[in-house]
Motif scaffolding. Structure first.
Motif, mmCIF file in Angstrom:
data_model
loop_
_atom_site.group_PDB
_atom_site.id
_atom_site.type_symbol
_atom_site.label_atom_id
_atom_site.label_comp_id
_atom_site.label_asym_id
_atom_site.label_seq_id
_atom_site.Cartn_x
_atom_site.Cartn_y
_atom_site.Cartn_z
ATOM 1 N N GLU A 1 0.867 -1.174 0.000
ATOM 2 C CA GLU A 1 0.000 0.000 0.000
ATOM 3 C C GLU A 1 0.903 1.223 0.000
ATOM 4 O OE1 GLU A 1 -2.186 2.772 -0.242
ATOM 5 O OE2 GLU A 1 -3.468 1.001 -0.009
ATOM 6 N N CYS A 2 0.890 1.978 -1.091
ATOM 7 C CA CYS A 2 1.916 3.007 -1.304
ATOM 8 C C CYS A 2 1.485 4.416 -0.900
ATOM 9 C CB CYS A 2 2.347 3.003 -2.768
ATOM 10 S SG CYS A 2 3.005 1.401 -3.301
ATOM 11 N N THR A 3 0.258 4.590 -0.432
ATOM 12 C CA THR A 3 -0.218 5.938 -0.108
ATOM 13 C C THR A 3 -0.055 6.289 1.364
ATOM 14 O OG1 THR A 3 -2.469 5.120 0.245
ATOM 15 C CG2 THR A 3 -1.919 5.911 -1.956
ATOM 16 N N SER A 4 0.379 5.347 2.183
ATOM 17 C CA SER A 4 0.482 5.592 3.616
ATOM 18 C C SER A 4 1.943 5.609 4.061
ATOM 19 C CB SER A 4 -0.275 4.505 4.396
ATOM 20 O OG SER A 4 0.024 4.573 5.769
ATOM 21 N N GLN A 5 2.296 6.615 4.863
ATOM 22 C CA GLN A 5 3.654 6.683 5.409
ATOM 23 C C GLN A 5 3.826 5.783 6.633
ATOM 24 O OE1 GLN A 5 2.175 9.965 4.381
ATOM 25 N NE2 GLN A 5 3.156 9.208 2.550
ATOM 26 N N ILE A 6 2.719 5.265 7.170
ATOM 27 C CA ILE A 6 2.797 4.478 8.407
ATOM 28 C C ILE A 6 2.376 3.029 8.222
ATOM 29 C CG2 ILE A 6 2.426 6.537 9.833
ATOM 30 C CD1 ILE A 6 -0.478 5.586 10.222
ATOM 31 N N ASN A 7 1.892 2.669 7.052
ATOM 32 C CA ASN A 7 1.396 1.299 6.849
ATOM 33 C C ASN A 7 2.512 0.273 7.023
ATOM 34 O OD1 ASN A 7 -1.259 0.095 5.760
ATOM 35 N ND2 ASN A 7 0.307 -1.072 4.686
ATOM 36 N N PRO A 8 2.269 -0.802 7.782
ATOM 37 C CA PRO A 8 3.287 -1.848 7.917
ATOM 38 C C PRO A 8 3.577 -2.496 6.562
ATOM 39 C CG PRO A 8 1.643 -2.052 9.639
ATOM 40 C CD PRO A 8 1.103 -1.059 8.660
ATOM 41 N N PHE A 9 4.813 -2.854 6.343
ATOM 42 C CA PHE A 9 5.244 -3.499 5.102
ATOM 43 C C PHE A 9 4.457 -4.790 4.866
ATOM 44 C CE2 PHE A 9 8.156 -6.894 3.504
ATOM 45 C CZ PHE A 9 8.241 -6.474 2.187
#
Length: 589
Positions: A339-347
């Protein structure tokens, strides 16, 4: 009306009679437009109960504004809105408008009846087109066949008519409303959008059009390519390299929406994202694919419908059904999803936003439908351990450690709060601590950003009057903060299937320290029951001046027949009873 594969128009006339304030929403109409959609006309008229015209809006009465959404950097979307709200009921409103489309890429879906408490007197839907541009149609919850015809200009027509439809009734815990309403979807076979022509008789054809939009937009500056090579050079595994590139992208970029003509479907160039540090879902996904390519890793751009309660992809109806883009990376025996739109999303975590659904992976030769990761109950765990010390007056102190894993990592937007400030985190603890009365002494949060992420919340609480005291007796409810109170509404004859969308497991282990001068008078028996919907068990044990309470609940995901609804109600009633049972202690003196 389809004119050419570059031009179409939509004519709409709507008449609503509004009987009371609950129908107020029907007294206004909003239409959107942009540089590729022109509003030809827009009329709005109101009539009283006798049919007498009481208001007709002039052009100056129709509001025209930018469709500002708060996060779009570039947008030419605008809105025209008309409000005919009246204070005396009943009254009738009439809206009539025409839109001219400078493209033929999507055809607006016609919904016959969408909401509850509204009946339909008459409605019709007509598609008009030249033979060589005949659209494909996909009716849902409609049994009637369309009438075929021909205009005097030689265009073919398809017309559906509907009369005297009773209001819809949506049952709780049922299928998505979009699956139940009568509607007609249509899509072109040949089309053009802002200079880009294509066909969509198959998903491969649709994918080739997306490839044409993306072509040449994956070029990175040489300096960035060298950075990525250096970043991944000493990493041993393919997954470590993918994670490093993903986190590089997260740290370098931020999400902004781009809604400008073809920009609603086409990503802007990777080198622009690299230079500016921002992009929308398409641009950031395209950028991530380019970064991975620089690391020698092949990745795929993927179109998807994001959102917690969005409709399933219609596999047999190639068409524009998507609102988001992500990245899929083949990784030996599995696929890693980004998910490339979030700076905090876990890999590697898709979660409820894009997990467990079908998506369209764009390949070198076209496209194919793929499945995003599922999150079974065993991965969606809330595990709580607590130590509660009670005094003889009924006051208590508690130390609670709760770990939220998988989809439960998103509980109450916990995944977003983990990076917020102290006050926002404290507010989350206050709102998600399900105890009638408490004061927070201390708390902390720990974030583990794995592919199945987890967060641990530690909290110390003061619980004044936690136990009820009556004479020599002290009453406590052992289930500290996970008591079930929900009971489905009673429905005499269920018509639709029951749908359980999120599977999960809850574990609670609560130890109560009891004063020496107090002893148990009533200890409940262990409880255990199960149904097709889930399993429940709880137990109680007195051990050296302490009470140990253990509870486990597992809820299943699935679709169940209407006749099982009473079983569901009984399951919740049994769980509520077990969760709210009390224990009685007596003072020795």
């Amino acid at each position: 009306i389809i004119t050419t594969k570059k031009k179409a128009s939509l004519y709409v006339k709507e008449v609503y009679t509004i009987f009371n304030a609950k129908g107020k929403a029907y007294a206004s109409e909003v239409i959107g437009y942009d540089k590729l959609i022109r509003v030809v006309n827009f009329d709005a008229t109101a009539y009283d109960a006798t049919g007498k015209q009481i208001k007709k809006l002039k052009n100056s009465d129709i509001n025209d504004q930018s469709a500002f959404d708060g996060f779009s950097l570039y947008s030419d979307n605008r809105l025209k809105s008309a409000d005919l709200t009246q204070g005396t009921y009943p009254y009738t409103v009439e809206f009539e408008y025409e839109l001219e489309y400078k493209f033929l890429f999507y055809i607006p879906t016609f919904v016959v009846l969408a909401r509850e408490r509204v009946s339909l007197e008459h409605s019709s839907y007509t598609l008009i087109y030249p033979h060589e541009l005949a659209p494909r149609v996909s009716p849902r919850n409609i049994s009637a066949s369309p009438e075929t015809g021909m205009t005097k200009e030689g265009l073919e027509t398809l017309t559906w008519s509907f009369d005297k439809l009773m209001p819809l009734k949506f049952e709780s815990m049922g299928p998505l409303r979009g699956e139940l309403v009568p509607k007609i979807s249509a899509a072109p076979s040949q089309f053009a959008y802002d200079g880009y022509e294509g066909t969509m008789n198959s998903w491969d054809e649709f994918g080739k059009w997306i490839l044409s939009l993306n072509k040449g937009r994956d070029v990175l500056p040489e300096e960035t390519k060298q950075k990525i090579k250096a970043l991944t050079a000493n990493l041993k595994t393919r997954e470590e390299k993918i994670k490093a590139v993903y986190e590089y992208m997260q740290n370098k970029s931020r999400y902004v929406s781009i809604q400008l003509g073809i920009g609603g479907f086409q990503p802007f160039e990777a080198n622009v994202v690299d230079k500016t540090g921002y992009g929308d879902c398409k641009a950031l996904s395209n950028y991530t694919v380019a970064l991975l390519e620089a690391a020698g890793i092949k990745a795929n751009y993927v179109l998807i419908t994001a959102g917690a309660n969005e409709p399933e992809l219609k596999k047999d109806f190639p068409s524009s059904q998507f609102n988001h883009a992500v990245v899929a990376v083949p990784n030996e025996k599995d696929t890693l999803w980004l998910e490339c739109t979030s700076q905090i999303n876990p890999f590697g975590y898709m979660g409820s936003f894009t997990g467990d659904r079908k998506a369209l992976m764009i390949t070198e030769s076209g496209a194919k439908i793929v499945n995003t990761p599922k999150y079974p109950a065993e991965q969606n765990v809330q595990s709580r351990v607590a130590e509660v010390t009670i005094d003889k007056t009924g006051n208590a102190k508690a130390i609670v450690k709760t770990t939220f894993t998988g989809l439960q990592y998103e509980t109450g937007n916990l995944d977003g709060v983990l990076v917020d400030k102290y006050d926002d985190q404290k507010k989350w603890v206050q709102e998600n601590t399900q105890i009638p009365s408490f004061d927070i002494t201390t708390f902390s949060m720990t974030n583990r950003k794995d592919k199945i992420p987890s967060a641990t919340v530690n909290v110390s609480l003061t619980l004044n009057r936690f136990a009820s005291v009556s004479g020599k007796r002290l009453f406590i409810t052992p289930n500290l903060m996970n008591r079930s109170t929900f009971i489905p509404e009673k429905i005499e004859q269920r018509k639709t299937n029951i749908v359980r969308r999120t599977p999960y497991v809850d574990f609670d282990t609560i130890r109560y320290q009891i004063p020496e001068e107090i002893y148990p008078e009533f200890i409940p028996e262990p409880t255990k029951f199960s149904s097709r919907f889930g399993e429940y068990e709880s137990s109680f044990k007195i051990d050296q001046g302490s009470l140990l309470y253990i509870r486990k609940v597992k809820m299943n995901k699935g679709e169940y027949p209407p006749e099982s609804y009473n079983e569901l109600m009984d399951f919740y009633k049994s769980m509520n009873k077990a969760d709210n049972i009390k224990m009685v202690f007596v003072t020795k003196t």
